[in-house]
Design a protein around this motif. Structure first.
Motif, PDB file in Angstrom:
ATOM      1  N   ASN A  77       0.870  -1.169   0.000  1.00  0.00           N
ATOM      2  CA  ASN A  77       0.000   0.000   0.000  1.00  0.00           C
ATOM      3  C   ASN A  77       0.915   1.230   0.000  1.00  0.00           C
ATOM      4  O   ASN A  77       2.138   1.101   0.107  1.00  0.00           O
ATOM      5  N   ALA A  78       0.369   2.416  -0.107  1.00  0.00           N
ATOM      6  CA  ALA A  78       1.182   3.634  -0.287  1.00  0.00           C
ATOM      7  C   ALA A  78       2.145   3.876   0.873  1.00  0.00           C
ATOM      8  O   ALA A  78       3.315   4.194   0.658  1.00  0.00           O
ATOM      9  N   GLU A  79       1.671   3.728   2.113  1.00  0.00           N
ATOM     10  CA  GLU A  79       2.531   3.992   3.269  1.00  0.00           C
ATOM     11  C   GLU A  79       3.661   2.977   3.375  1.00  0.00           C
ATOM     12  O   GLU A  79       4.806   3.338   3.648  1.00  0.00           O
ATOM     13  N   GLU A  80       3.351   1.688   3.154  1.00  0.00           N
ATOM     14  CA  GLU A  80       4.393   0.657   3.185  1.00  0.00           C
ATOM     15  C   GLU A  80       5.433   0.921   2.101  1.00  0.00           C
ATOM     16  O   GLU A  80       6.633   0.796   2.329  1.00  0.00           O
ATOM     17  N   LEU A  81       4.951   1.277   0.941  1.00  0.00           N
ATOM     18  CA  LEU A  81       5.829   1.516  -0.202  1.00  0.00           C
ATOM     19  C   LEU A  81       6.795   2.670   0.098  1.00  0.00           C
ATOM     20  O   LEU A  81       7.999   2.569  -0.154  1.00  0.00           O
ATOM     21  N   LYS A  82       6.270   3.740   0.649  1.00  0.00           N
ATOM     22  CA  LYS A  82       7.114   4.887   0.986  1.00  0.00           C
ATOM     23  C   LYS A  82       8.172   4.489   2.019  1.00  0.00           C
ATOM     24  O   LYS A  82       9.346   4.827   1.888  1.00  0.00           O
ATOM     25  N   ARG A  83       7.760   3.723   3.029  1.00  0.00           N
ATOM     26  CA  ARG A  83       8.679   3.316   4.095  1.00  0.00           C
ATOM     27  C   ARG A  83       9.799   2.436   3.555  1.00  0.00           C
ATOM     28  O   ARG A  83      10.975   2.700   3.793  1.00  0.00           O
ATOM     29  N   VAL A  84       9.451   1.390   2.797  1.00  0.00           N
ATOM     30  CA  VAL A  84      10.489   0.472   2.310  1.00  0.00           C
ATOM     31  C   VAL A  84      11.361   1.130   1.240  1.00  0.00           C
ATOM     32  O   VAL A  84      12.546   0.817   1.135  1.00  0.00           O
TER      33      VAL A  84
END
Length: 121
Positions: A77-84
């Motif tokens: 999802n967008a937040e996971e993608l930004k974090r990783v």
């Protein structure tokens, strides 16, 4: 940061043409730009960072790009993608939406790191 496009007076301070206006509130900066009295500029450090990222951009064939885009879109999802993405060193300067983040990951050659199969560990 802003640069005066001509001599201006703001908050009882006179700025000559070309002067750097730093430390303004966001609303003040937006107003000066809207009035065409000043223009946004970036610092030399930010410019160097943009140039380094531009040099690191990979050319990906369209079919491979779409395959990577689809896989990243399904997996995160967008937040996971930004974090990783940040964890593996992707420059996300100015990016907040999922599609541009995916594009930055692929163009900076980091998609494989985010799509590796960890199930064998």
């Amino acid at each position: 940061m802003l640069r005066a496009k001509h001599t201006i007076r703001h908050n009882n301070v006179e700025y000559k043409k070309g002067a750097i206006l730093d430390g303004l509130k966001e609303s003040e900066a937006e107003r000066l730009v809207r009035l065409k009295s000043a223009e946004y500029i970036i610092s030399p450090e930010e410019e160097m960072k943009k140039q380094r990222v531009a040099e690191d951009v990979k050319i990906i064939p369209p079919d491979e790009f779409e395959e990577l885009r689809s896989a990243l879109d399904e997996l995160y999802n967008a937040e996971e993608l930004k974090r990783v993405a940040k964890e593996v060193g992707v420059d996300l300067t100015g990016l907040t939406k999922k599609e541009p983040i995916i594009e930055a990951i692929i163009k900076q050659g980091k998609a494989d790191l985010l799509l590796e199969d960890d199930s064998n560990e």
